[in-house]
Enzyme design. Sequence first.
Site, mmCIF file in Angstrom:
data_model
loop_
_atom_site.group_PDB
_atom_site.id
_atom_site.type_symbol
_atom_site.label_atom_id
_atom_site.label_comp_id
_atom_site.label_asym_id
_atom_site.label_seq_id
_atom_site.Cartn_x
_atom_site.Cartn_y
_atom_site.Cartn_z
ATOM 1 N N ALA A 189 0.835 -1.208 0.000
ATOM 2 C CA ALA A 189 0.000 0.000 0.000
ATOM 3 C C ALA A 189 0.866 1.252 0.000
ATOM 4 O O ALA A 189 1.887 1.318 0.695
ATOM 5 C CB ALA A 189 -0.919 -0.004 1.219
ATOM 6 N N GLU A 267 6.900 2.082 -14.182
ATOM 7 C CA GLU A 267 6.678 3.366 -14.853
ATOM 8 C C GLU A 267 7.225 4.437 -13.927
ATOM 9 O O GLU A 267 6.822 4.521 -12.769
ATOM 10 C CB GLU A 267 5.181 3.585 -15.106
ATOM 11 C CG GLU A 267 4.893 4.906 -15.805
ATOM 12 C CD GLU A 267 3.576 5.505 -15.367
ATOM 13 O OE1 GLU A 267 3.564 6.695 -15.012
ATOM 14 O OE2 GLU A 267 2.573 4.778 -15.355
ATOM 15 N N CYS A 304 1.391 11.737 -14.712
ATOM 16 C CA CYS A 304 2.653 11.242 -15.271
ATOM 17 C C CYS A 304 2.805 11.625 -16.739
ATOM 18 O O CYS A 304 3.909 11.580 -17.283
ATOM 19 C CB CYS A 304 2.743 9.730 -15.111
ATOM 20 S SG CYS A 304 1.281 8.839 -15.665
#
Length: 534
Positions: A189, A267, A304
């Site tokens: 988390a 990413e 992003c």
Amino acid sequence: MTELQTTHGRQFINGRRVASGEPTLTSLRAHDGAPLGPRFYPATREEASLAAQAAGQAFSHYSQTAPEVRARFLETIADELDALGDDFLTLVHQETALPLARLQGERARTSGQLRLFAQVLRRGDVFGARIDTALPARLPLPRPDLRQYQTALGPVAVFGASNFPLAFSTAGGDTAAALAAGCPVVVKAHPGHMATAEQTALAITRAVEKCALPGGVFNLIFGTDIGAELVRHPAIQAVGFTGSLRGGHALFQLAQQRPQPIPVFAEMSAINPLIILPQALRARGQALAKDLAASFTLGVGQFCTKPGLILTLRDDALASFTATLCAQVKAAAAQVMLNASTLQHYREKVDALASHPAFTLLASGDAADGCAEPRLYQTSASLLLAKDPLLLEEVFGPLAIVVTVDSEAELLAVVGALQGQLTATLHADSDDRDAAGRLLPLLSEKAGRVLFNGFPTGVEVCDAMVHGGPWPATTDARGTSVGSRAVERFLRPVCLQNAPDALLPPALQDANPLNLLRLVNGQWTREALSPSVD
């Protein structure tokens, strides 16, 4: 007391809530940093190991479930998420400061991508079935019967993103893709929205129970420094990560240092260059300036895909465009970022730009306590050509940098100097077509998605989408974290040679019981095979 009250803040391991030690982690309200509700227990090394083991134990069963079973599971998760009330969205808003309207859309996207992967399972993409039947009479040597399919890679460790607490976190794209592939998950988390993660995890565990699946199919642990234990655990076979370059790179290195290295699909960082060619600048410069300012300040610049680098050719229309862009930035309001740490990092980047002699501040919005004000800077092409790290690194926040180049040749050189990107955008009108044609191959080398006459903030969840790119945008440019092909990251090919039909998985059996579109002897077909075909 309710289950939530009695088990709040504990790990989700193998269908149970587990905790040891003291609850020392606190969820904070983004607007003022005030504590939000009870505390959370940081996972111990033993608990991280138990979560990975639970995923490993569930793998043998879950990876062999029928596509329809996994499809129904994903749809059940989506239904559970959609059923969460307004109090859930209010909680997410308190933890992240993201507007309620944005969160409503993000929840719809999260459940929508779960349902997309259910469709992918039903149409059979995940199997990738290829069959080359035996040629016993072939000279000089016969060909055996060869049948290839894709199978689940193994348990996946998922690290959620801070800026998308739903769509890229606990039940986000990495989790959905891994579960679609047949891989159990262990989610770490994000510490910026632990309460959101817990409520989402409760929804997923309800779906696990309703679908009568092993508890170890989904696990979630809390903690700020426990991620490395997951990546090192031998049961984990892949990692999905969305976050900073530093964090993704560290996990990638850990994964490669294991006795058995594993893939990391991270990413990480992009400045998402946006190029405006001269005819487009002359024809619609004012509109472009307004839309561009709205794009890089959208969501406080915490996307992003935010266009952080604006490249233009020197032109008579440039002054008017820049003036309008500056006016839009000055009029943009300062806003609360995801958390105090994110705001601190943004201000550190601003200070670094301010102290660099090659950067000029063109415009800034009004400052406000605890908020990030939009900023627009300018620098020279020579700094890009020199690959100055400050210009190549992402600034996470409502900030963009304008670079004006003197010629198309210099523009091509500047683009060539860029690192890998998630997106690259080209604004071009009909008279710009020749230059656009020369730029497109180079932009395609640099980015996973190339846009024409649009803005990159916003990623459609569909079959054709690519959300990835060369390093440092991601650790593996061959994959995407959005769209139906995201599932391929968590699959591997297996070839069965001369296997009896009764032992073949359904995707490869002669009768084609799943009615898949298969590549048979070089031709796509849904037809069944005759056992006597050679």
